[in-house]
Motif scaffolding. Structure first.
Motif, PDB file in Angstrom:
ATOM      1  N   CYS A  58       0.913  -1.237  -0.035  1.00 11.17           N
ATOM      2  CA  CYS A  58       0.028  -0.075  -0.059  1.00 11.17           C
ATOM      3  C   CYS A  58       1.007   1.351   0.172  1.00 11.17           C
ATOM      4  O   CYS A  58       1.902   1.333   0.763  1.00 11.17           O
ATOM      5  N   HIS A  62      -1.406   7.527   3.904  1.00 11.28           N
ATOM      6  CA  HIS A  62      -2.103   7.686   5.376  1.00 11.28           C
ATOM      7  C   HIS A  62      -1.389   7.487   6.365  1.00 11.28           C
ATOM      8  O   HIS A  62       0.000   6.736   6.158  1.00 11.28           O
ATOM      9  N   HIS A 153      -8.728   4.516   4.181  1.00  7.30           N
ATOM     10  CA  HIS A 153      -8.667   4.910   2.451  1.00  7.30           C
ATOM     11  C   HIS A 153      -9.950   5.603   1.970  1.00  7.30           C
ATOM     12  O   HIS A 153     -10.919   5.341   2.814  1.00  7.30           O
TER      13      HIS A 153
END
Ligand code: ZN
Ligand code: ZN
Length: 330
Positions: A58, A62, A153
């Protein structure tokens, strides 16, 4: 031991013949704790993954430095499982409780910046020869499912991030032996415990609120006052737990359109991930083979996973399965 769902208490198609046209097959996966290998269909087991292929990561921005250490999550489960097996009344000893208290949420990976690639968690792999109903996308007979260890997300900043890979299982290795894993996860409930699967096909009918109003009223009237279709919902339409195919359910939001972001086609359920295999309203779906052990702690939560608020359906675009999957959390 294969798993067998008892027949539905009533043949709903005999009462409402128009439902026969809507019947759909779902494959209940029946995950149960075990020690799967890369050649098995599994939840939380090792994947058949080429040694020279990059593991999915990923990189969506974030925070990823705070949460639970993955090693703590696994160790905690190990201690608890052993403790409750040893002493089903009291569980962990004082000494074990001290160790457990040390497994805290914290800023365990402060070196990670917001877009540093972090390995996705291996969630499941499904071989078509084990799981009837697994769609043929032309890309292989093995579906591998991953998600990020954080649910931060999307527009809401609370959505999961899921990736799918299809693979031909007859390709030759060498295969990866040490799976990458994230150092820290945002929620413990995103870490699957290893389970083997006992797939079984069952028949489903549409979620009550997606039927037309007239049929819904007749179902409610047939059930009698005060039930509002509860029996249809809990016993006669959709199976609880992990499954492939079948119908979507919308207990939290009610039915809402969720078109493919690429082409607008309404997607069809590929895989449903669920916190519980059954709950007090869906006990009629408990397989015969599990009925003696329903009181054992964790019997209905074998995977230890609870995405979002408990249920996540990964749906595929029927027009083109290579379009990004649609995620429906309920
Ligand atoms: Zn992420
Ligand atoms: Zn599409």
């Amino acid at each position: 031991m294969p798993r067998t769902t008892p027949p539905r208490p009533i043949d709903v198609e005999a009462v409402f013949p128009e439902l026969a046209a809507e019947r759909r097959t779902a494959t209940r996966l029946h995950p149960r704790r075990g020690a799967p290998t890369a050649r098995d269909s599994s939840v939380g087991g090792p994947l058949l993954w080429p040694a020279d292929e990059p593991w999915p990561v990923c990189t969506i921005p974030h925070k990823r430095g705070s949460g639970y250490r993955l090693t703590d999550v696994l160790r905690e489960r190990e201690i608890l499982e052993r403790a409750w097996q040893r002493d089903p009344r009291n569980g962990p000893t004082a000494e074990e409780s001290d160790i457990l208290a040390g497994f805290k949420r914290g800023r365990h990976a402060p070196h990670l910046a917001d877009t540093d690639p972090i390995p996705l968690l291996a969630v499941a792999q499904l071989y078509r020869h084990d799981v009837p109903g697994l769609p043929d996308t032309g890309e292989g007979d093995l579906l591998q499912v991953f998600w990020c260890g954080f649910e931060r997300h999307g527009e809401s900043r609370h959505e999961p991030h899921v990736e799918l890979r299809w693979r031909h299982s007859d390709s030759t290795g060498p295969w990866l032996t040490e799976q990458p894993a994230p150092e820290v996860v945002g929620r413990e409930e995103l870490v699957p415990s290893p389970c083997v699967l006992y797939p079984e096909q069952v028949v489903e009918h549409p979620y009550l609120m997606t039927l037309d109003a007239e049929l819904r009223d007749r179902i409610a009237a047939w059930e009698g006052p005060d039930t509002e279709g509860d029996r249809y919902l809990s016993e006669l339409s959709t199976a609880p737990g992990w499954k492939v195919g079948g119908y979507l359910t919308w207990p939290l939001t009610g039915p809402s359109p969720s078109p493919c972001t690429r082409c607008g086609t309404e997607p069809t359920p590929l895989l449903t991930v669920s916190h519980t295999e059954w709950d007090p309203s869906t006990t009629s779906w408990i397989p015969y083979e599990d009925r003696a052990d329903t009181d054992v702690m964790g019997a209905n939560t074998p995977t230890d996973v609870s995405p979002g608020r408990g249920r996540l359906t990964i749906a595929l675009c029927p027009h083109d399965p290579s379009h990004p999957p649609t995620l429906i959390t309920q």
